[in-house]
Write an enzyme that holds these catalytic residues in place. Structure first.
Site, PDB file in Angstrom:
ATOM      1  N   CYS B 152      -0.371 109.637  23.531  1.00  0.00           N
ATOM      2  CA  CYS B 152      -0.413 108.189  23.315  1.00  0.00           C
ATOM      3  C   CYS B 152      -0.492 107.463  24.671  1.00  0.00           C
ATOM      4  CB  CYS B 152       0.792 107.772  22.481  1.00  0.00           C
ATOM      5  SG  CYS B 152       0.681 106.093  21.873  1.00  0.00           S
ATOM      6  N   GLN B 153       0.467 106.602  24.963  1.00  0.00           N
ATOM      7  CA  GLN B 153       0.432 105.928  26.260  1.00  0.00           C
ATOM      8  C   GLN B 153       0.547 106.961  27.385  1.00  0.00           C
ATOM      9  OE1 GLN B 153       3.940 103.680  27.193  1.00  0.00           O
ATOM     10  NE2 GLN B 153       2.813 102.126  28.338  1.00  0.00           N
TER      11      GLN B 153
END
Lengths: 343, 371
Positions: B152-153
């Site tokens: 994700c991030q």
């Protein structure tokens, strides 16, 4: 924790918008035109009240050492269960009002629209209840002070005293007193500075902005909510026309959830919603900054450190630590170079 | 029977179903009241802290084979959630699956930023903490490269890091990473300001007012993306499974993870929203971290890009955009028919994801005997 204090305003506003909407629907459902006698309907209040109370008691009785996540899940379970009942009740009652039209083979779309307009009006009233978007300056100012009691307490107390004195003294005398001297002494003199007064006025302006933004946001939310419900009713009528049947309340809920999430998504994607949400966030942030400015002026008066000063101290420590880290890196590189050179 | 209403139940049956629902809700509350924190322990795969700096901890999971694949895999997770979602419980653990398949797994735990961390920037996270963890591994293991897995991030961080330090990364794996934030159909992207026009939020002003961005605010935004499914239906579904202790504790573990959202260090959050979402700087090659421009074309190592086909947080097109942005001649994209969270908790994905990663790495690395 620190953030709890920080985000209260934002979350409270959003949360209250949802709660008001849900509560409103319970009330609207009970008022809706209905061919059913409530006592004979599946929603006999005694039955619902008993189950609601049983769940509520269960949550209250949860042991202190119960896992907090489990406790929160129980509360959400309770809210969800209540929501289902309200949704069903609302659906059946609206359906009931459409029934004569459907049975007569008339244009149910018009009837549905009429019903939904009524629901929209009721929902909007409920969703914006308690918001202060109009009124005299004095009314708004009072509402603002009540809304921000923590830092407006001295002014609020003073206003109460003012009112009492005014009632006792008679209008003319009171006015003469107030215009000449009263405005000075009725201010919380131990704390008053022109800066704080200015700060309060700016906070008030920001609060009025926020109220308007919250109103606009709630309007869009309630319209979306109603559009979702209209779509849901539309789907039910289509089902009826095609001779299909939902097999259980759960089926019905699943259909509602899919329709509603889709309706909300469509609304959330619109420029109007994004603008309203954006403005709400901006005004909440602006109000919070104004609140802080007033608080910090008080803190200055008592020689107490302010959030801004502490943040600034943290920033300096952060920068120094970063420099130290960089120097350590450079030192390690130089040492490695020297060691490499020696070997 | 309520006339014509398309519900194949009489009023009495509806009432009975509601009563049954209420009964189960009462029982459910009773069952939930018995749950203690130890019953829903998570992150149970044994691990050891090998490096610590400020709020950041580097863990090594205990290998399960004598000669784990080298170089090791370093996992970087998103700042917005805690990393234990990849090690939720024994039968739903990406970490455990990778260990079983002979990998040597390390994980960066970013910790919980406090108010005094509000000045931390992306430079601190990527060129500071992440780089220090990589250097620690390179130095302590006496190796020249590691495998990096960003989620994700964390996937965005790993892309930035790999572009800035291509020589340190042997193989790069990204999972549900938002690369192009201006793709259509990304509601979260829109809310984060990626609307291509006037940004819908002013991240710098939010940070100025709040310091750190509260995890609860972030979480509320995520839940609002699907308010009824995530706020209502999910809990009613719980009624059906409360009899199954394993299922309900699994549910509660996920709940714990979902609401265990660290606050976001203010400066880093504002930078991330401004440069990655509002400006879409990563795909446009406009990101600068610590004064160095992040050029995705410098990513020349083998890349495995994993995305979720029904991801409502990171639309597939957002992740898939990576292919055209890098220079690697060894690029593989793999997708799973699940949503963002399904990548961690779906039983099917948990069976397929570890071997997908392990097989891909094994084709590009070799095992060494640690003796």
């Amino acid at each position: 924790m620190d953030w709890q204090a920080q985000n209260t305003a934002l979350l409270k506003i959003w949360g209250e918008a949802q709660t008001q909407m849900l509560d409103a629907w319970g009330r609207i459902a009970q008022q809706a035109q209905s061919p059913f006698n409530r006592n004979n309907s599946p929603f006999s209040s005694a039955m619902l009240d008993a189950s609601t109370e049983a769940i509520r008691q269960g949550i209250r009785a949860m042991a202190f050492d119960a896992d907090p996540t489990a406790r929160e899940a129980a509360e959400k379970l309770f809210i969800s269960q209540t929501s289902v009942v309200r949704l069903l009740e609302m659906s059946l009652r609206i359906w009931g009002s459409l029934l004569p039209v459907l049975q007569a083979g008339s244009d149910w779309r018009y009837a549905l629209r009429e019903q939904m307009n009524w629901v929209k009006t009721q929902t909007l009233q409920a969703a914006t209840h308690g918001l202060h978007t109009s009124g005299t300056y004095q009314q708004l100012w009072s509402a603002f002070l009540e809304d921000s009691q923590t830092f407006g307490k001295p002014w609020l107390d003073d206003k109460d005293k003012t009112t009492q004195n005014g009632a006792a003294g008679g209008d003319m005398v009171w006015e003469a007193y107030q215009k000449t001297f009263g405005e000075l002494v009725t201010l919380p003199t131990s704390l008053w500075t022109r800066e704080i007064d200015d700060g309060m006025r700016l906070a008030f302006a920001a609060w009025v902005d926020m109220q308007q933004a919250l109103y606009d946001y709630n309007v869009i939310l309630s319209e979306t909510w109603c559009a979702a419900f209209e779509q849901f009713m539309f789907d039910l009528i289509r089902l009826m026309e095609s001779g299909e049947m939902l097999e259980s309340v759960r089926d019905m809920l699943n259909r509602w959830s899919a329709v509603a999430d889709n309706s909300f998504k469509q609304s959330f994607l619109t420029e109007g919603y994004i603008r309203a949400q954006s403005r709400l966030v901006q005004t909440v942030i602006a109000y919070r900054q104004r609140q802080r400015q007033v608080n910090e002026r008080f803190m200055h008066m008592f020689d107490l450190p302010t959030r801004t000063e502490i943040d600034e101290a943290h920033r300096r420590i952060y920068e120094l630590r970063k420099e130290v880290r960089e120097l350590k890196r450079e030192l390690a590189a130089i040492k490695a170079q020297l060691n490499g050179g020696q070997s | 029977m309520i006339p014509e209403f398309p519900l194949a139940l009489s009023s009495e049956q509806i009432a009975n179903e509601l009563v049954e629902m209420s009964r189960r809700a009462v029982e459910g509350v009773r069952a939930l009241s018995q749950v203690r924190s130890e019953d829903i322990a998570y992150g149970i795969t044994p691990k050891t802290a090998v490096y610590h700096d400020d709020l950041v901890t580097l863990y090594r999971y205990t290998p399960r084979v004598a000669a784990p694949l080298q170089p090791p895999v370093l996992i970087t997770y998103a700042l917005v959630n805690r990393p234990y979602m990849i090690d939720l419980q024994e039968d739903r653990s990406l970490v455990s699956g990778l260990l079983d398949l002979g990998l040597d797994v390390y994980l960066i735990d970013w910790g919980y930023p406090q108010r005094n961390d509000r000045w931390l920037t992306l430079d601190d996270y990527i060129n500071g903490y992440l780089n220090d963890c990589v250097d620690h591994l390179l130095g302590s293991l006496k190796i020249e490269q590691i495998n990096l897995l960003g989620i994700c991030q964390g996937g965005v961080f790993s892309l930035c890091y790999a572009a800035l330090n291509p020589s340190k990364i042997a193989n790069l794996i990204t999972m549900v990473a938002p690369v192009d934030t201006h793709v259509p159909d990304g509601l979260l992207n829109l809310w984060m300001g990626a609307n291509g026009g006037k940004p819908s939020i002013d991240p710098e002003k939010m940070v100025e007012a709040l310091g750190n961005i509260p995890g609860d605010v972030m979480n509320f935004g995520f839940l609002m993306l699907k308010p009824f499914e995530l706020g209502l239906q999910k809990y009613l579904s719980l009624l059906d499974t409360l009899d199954d202790s394993a299922h309900s504790t699994n549910f509660l573990r996920m709940e714990k993870w979902i609401f265990d959202s660290p606050d976001q260090a203010g400066a880093a959050w504002a930078e991330f929203v401004r440069h990655f979402y509002i400006e879409n700087g990563l795909i446009r090659g406009e990101i600068e971290i610590g004064g160095q421009r992040v050029d995705l074309k410098k990513i020349i190592m083998p890349v495995l890009n994993i995305y979720a086909e029904k991801d409502h947080l990171v639309p597939p097109a957002s992740s898939k955009a990576l292919e055209g942005a890098i220079s690697s001649s060894d690029y593989t994209a793999v997708s799973f028919p699940v949503g963002h969270i399904g990548m961690y908790v779906s039983a099917r994905v948990q069976k397929q994801l570890p071997p997908t990663i392990a097989d891909w790495l094994k084709a590009r690395c070799s095992p060494i005997n640690l003796g």
